[in-house]
Design a protein around this motif. Structure first.
Motif, PDB file in Angstrom:
ATOM      1  N   VAL A 195       0.848  -1.200   0.000  1.00  0.00           N
ATOM      2  CA  VAL A 195       0.000   0.000   0.000  1.00  0.00           C
ATOM      3  C   VAL A 195       0.881   1.246   0.000  1.00  0.00           C
ATOM      4  O   VAL A 195       0.610   2.207  -0.732  1.00  0.00           O
ATOM      5  CB  VAL A 195      -0.956  -0.013   1.209  1.00  0.00           C
ATOM      6  CG1 VAL A 195      -1.633   1.321   1.396  1.00  0.00           C
ATOM      7  CG2 VAL A 195      -1.997  -1.107   1.047  1.00  0.00           C
ATOM      8  N   LYS A 196       1.939   1.233   0.805  1.00  0.00           N
ATOM      9  CA  LYS A 196       2.855   2.373   0.839  1.00  0.00           C
ATOM     10  C   LYS A 196       3.493   2.590  -0.538  1.00  0.00           C
ATOM     11  O   LYS A 196       3.588   3.724  -1.017  1.00  0.00           O
ATOM     12  CB  LYS A 196       3.941   2.141   1.882  1.00  0.00           C
ATOM     13  CG  LYS A 196       4.931   3.262   1.998  1.00  0.00           C
ATOM     14  CD  LYS A 196       6.009   2.936   3.019  1.00  0.00           C
ATOM     15  CE  LYS A 196       7.119   3.958   2.967  1.00  0.00           C
ATOM     16  NZ  LYS A 196       8.319   3.518   3.669  1.00  0.00           N
ATOM     17  N   GLY A 197       3.903   1.520  -1.177  1.00  0.00           N
ATOM     18  CA  GLY A 197       4.485   1.631  -2.510  1.00  0.00           C
ATOM     19  C   GLY A 197       3.503   2.186  -3.518  1.00  0.00           C
ATOM     20  O   GLY A 197       3.866   3.035  -4.354  1.00  0.00           O
ATOM     21  N   GLU A 198       2.268   1.745  -3.458  1.00  0.00           N
ATOM     22  CA  GLU A 198       1.249   2.253  -4.379  1.00  0.00           C
ATOM     23  C   GLU A 198       0.956   3.727  -4.105  1.00  0.00           C
ATOM     24  O   GLU A 198       0.767   4.521  -5.031  1.00  0.00           O
ATOM     25  CB  GLU A 198      -0.039   1.427  -4.272  1.00  0.00           C
ATOM     26  CG  GLU A 198      -1.108   1.810  -5.256  1.00  0.00           C
ATOM     27  CD  GLU A 198      -0.699   1.636  -6.716  1.00  0.00           C
ATOM     28  OE1 GLU A 198      -1.232   2.368  -7.569  1.00  0.00           O
ATOM     29  OE2 GLU A 198       0.163   0.775  -7.012  1.00  0.00           O
ATOM     30  N   ALA A 199       0.934   4.107  -2.825  1.00  0.00           N
ATOM     31  CA  ALA A 199       0.712   5.510  -2.471  1.00  0.00           C
ATOM     32  C   ALA A 199       1.852   6.383  -3.003  1.00  0.00           C
ATOM     33  O   ALA A 199       1.614   7.481  -3.527  1.00  0.00           O
ATOM     34  CB  ALA A 199       0.589   5.662  -0.962  1.00  0.00           C
ATOM     35  N   GLU A 200       3.083   5.898  -2.888  1.00  0.00           N
ATOM     36  CA  GLU A 200       4.219   6.648  -3.419  1.00  0.00           C
ATOM     37  C   GLU A 200       4.129   6.765  -4.941  1.00  0.00           C
ATOM     38  O   GLU A 200       4.445   7.816  -5.505  1.00  0.00           O
ATOM     39  CB  GLU A 200       5.529   5.987  -3.005  1.00  0.00           C
ATOM     40  CG  GLU A 200       5.830   6.148  -1.528  1.00  0.00           C
ATOM     41  CD  GLU A 200       7.018   5.335  -1.048  1.00  0.00           C
ATOM     42  OE1 GLU A 200       7.552   4.517  -1.827  1.00  0.00           O
ATOM     43  OE2 GLU A 200       7.411   5.516   0.125  1.00  0.00           O
ATOM     44  N   ASN A 201       3.667   5.700  -5.589  1.00  0.00           N
ATOM     45  CA  ASN A 201       3.484   5.732  -7.039  1.00  0.00           C
ATOM     46  C   ASN A 201       2.434   6.775  -7.427  1.00  0.00           C
ATOM     47  O   ASN A 201       2.622   7.524  -8.386  1.00  0.00           O
ATOM     48  CB  ASN A 201       3.085   4.347  -7.548  1.00  0.00           C
ATOM     49  CG  ASN A 201       2.876   4.323  -9.045  1.00  0.00           C
ATOM     50  OD1 ASN A 201       3.654   4.878  -9.800  1.00  0.00           O
ATOM     51  ND2 ASN A 201       1.789   3.705  -9.473  1.00  0.00           N
ATOM     52  N   ILE A 202       1.348   6.840  -6.700  1.00  0.00           N
ATOM     53  CA  ILE A 202       0.297   7.829  -6.977  1.00  0.00           C
ATOM     54  C   ILE A 202       0.844   9.241  -6.790  1.00  0.00           C
ATOM     55  O   ILE A 202       0.603  10.124  -7.614  1.00  0.00           O
ATOM     56  CB  ILE A 202      -0.940   7.582  -6.092  1.00  0.00           C
ATOM     57  CG1 ILE A 202      -1.641   6.294  -6.522  1.00  0.00           C
ATOM     58  CG2 ILE A 202      -1.902   8.770  -6.130  1.00  0.00           C
ATOM     59  CD1 ILE A 202      -2.706   5.810  -5.569  1.00  0.00           C
ATOM     60  N   LEU A 203       1.596   9.449  -5.711  1.00  0.00           N
ATOM     61  CA  LEU A 203       2.172  10.771  -5.475  1.00  0.00           C
ATOM     62  C   LEU A 203       3.135  11.168  -6.587  1.00  0.00           C
ATOM     63  O   LEU A 203       3.199  12.339  -6.980  1.00  0.00           O
ATOM     64  CB  LEU A 203       2.895  10.804  -4.129  1.00  0.00           C
ATOM     65  CG  LEU A 203       1.997  10.801  -2.894  1.00  0.00           C
ATOM     66  CD1 LEU A 203       2.821  10.576  -1.637  1.00  0.00           C
ATOM     67  CD2 LEU A 203       1.207  12.090  -2.791  1.00  0.00           C
ATOM     68  N   ASP A 204       3.895  10.196  -7.104  1.00  0.00           N
ATOM     69  CA  ASP A 204       4.898  10.492  -8.126  1.00  0.00           C
ATOM     70  C   ASP A 204       4.303  10.641  -9.525  1.00  0.00           C
ATOM     71  O   ASP A 204       4.716  11.520 -10.283  1.00  0.00           O
ATOM     72  CB  ASP A 204       5.966   9.393  -8.157  1.00  0.00           C
ATOM     73  CG  ASP A 204       6.824   9.382  -6.912  1.00  0.00           C
ATOM     74  OD1 ASP A 204       6.862  10.416  -6.202  1.00  0.00           O
ATOM     75  OD2 ASP A 204       7.450   8.341  -6.638  1.00  0.00           O
ATOM     76  N   THR A 205       3.344   9.805  -9.878  1.00  0.00           N
ATOM     77  CA  THR A 205       2.899   9.755 -11.272  1.00  0.00           C
ATOM     78  C   THR A 205       1.461  10.217 -11.513  1.00  0.00           C
ATOM     79  O   THR A 205       1.111  10.508 -12.648  1.00  0.00           O
ATOM     80  CB  THR A 205       3.040   8.326 -11.835  1.00  0.00           C
ATOM     81  OG1 THR A 205       2.200   7.439 -11.081  1.00  0.00           O
ATOM     82  CG2 THR A 205       4.482   7.860 -11.770  1.00  0.00           C
TER      83      THR A 205
END
Length: 124
Positions: free
Chosen positions: A84-94
């Motif tokens: 979930v943390k990785g997906e949240a970081e992906n959303i923030l980045d892309t």
């Protein structure tokens, strides 16, 4: 002086976030104890009922209960939080446009307008 205050506030906010996350994980683990017992007993009883009645339909509730059990195991002891943390970081980045508030960010003028309206209604 203000930099020190800001740093302390950031440290305090991070500490509170970590404590809240720890409480969430602990709560999930505690729920898992009860739900695991319920799931195990249900599986045994439903299997016995299916064998006794010779009707495999009795086993159907085990499927959704199994998904709930697996999700909670992953949440409490697995890698769900890292994913979930990785997906949240992906959303923030892309996909940061998904995070924009309707009508843009709240401004000081918006707050003053709301405050003056609230004061108007309190005076009546």
């Amino acid at each position: 002086m203000t930099d020190l205050k800001l740093e302390r506030q950031l440290v305090l906010q991070n500490l509170m976030r970590e404590r809240q996350a720890a409480m969430q994980i602990a709560s999930t683990r505690e729920f898992l104890k009860y739900f695991g017992t319920f799931f195990g007993l249900s599986a045994v009883v439903l299997t016995a009922g299916a064998m006794k009645k010779k009707n495999p339909a009795f086993l159907m509730p085990i499927v959704p209960l199994g998904f709930v059990f697996a999700y909670n195991c992953d949440m409490g002891y697995g890698t769900l939080l890292q994913r979930v943390k990785g997906e949240a970081e992906n959303i923030l980045d892309t996909q940061s446009t998904l995070l924009e508030l309707p009508k843009g960010p709240v401004t000081f003028e918006d707050l003053e307008k709301i405050r003056s309206q609230a004061k108007f209604f309190r005076e009546k």
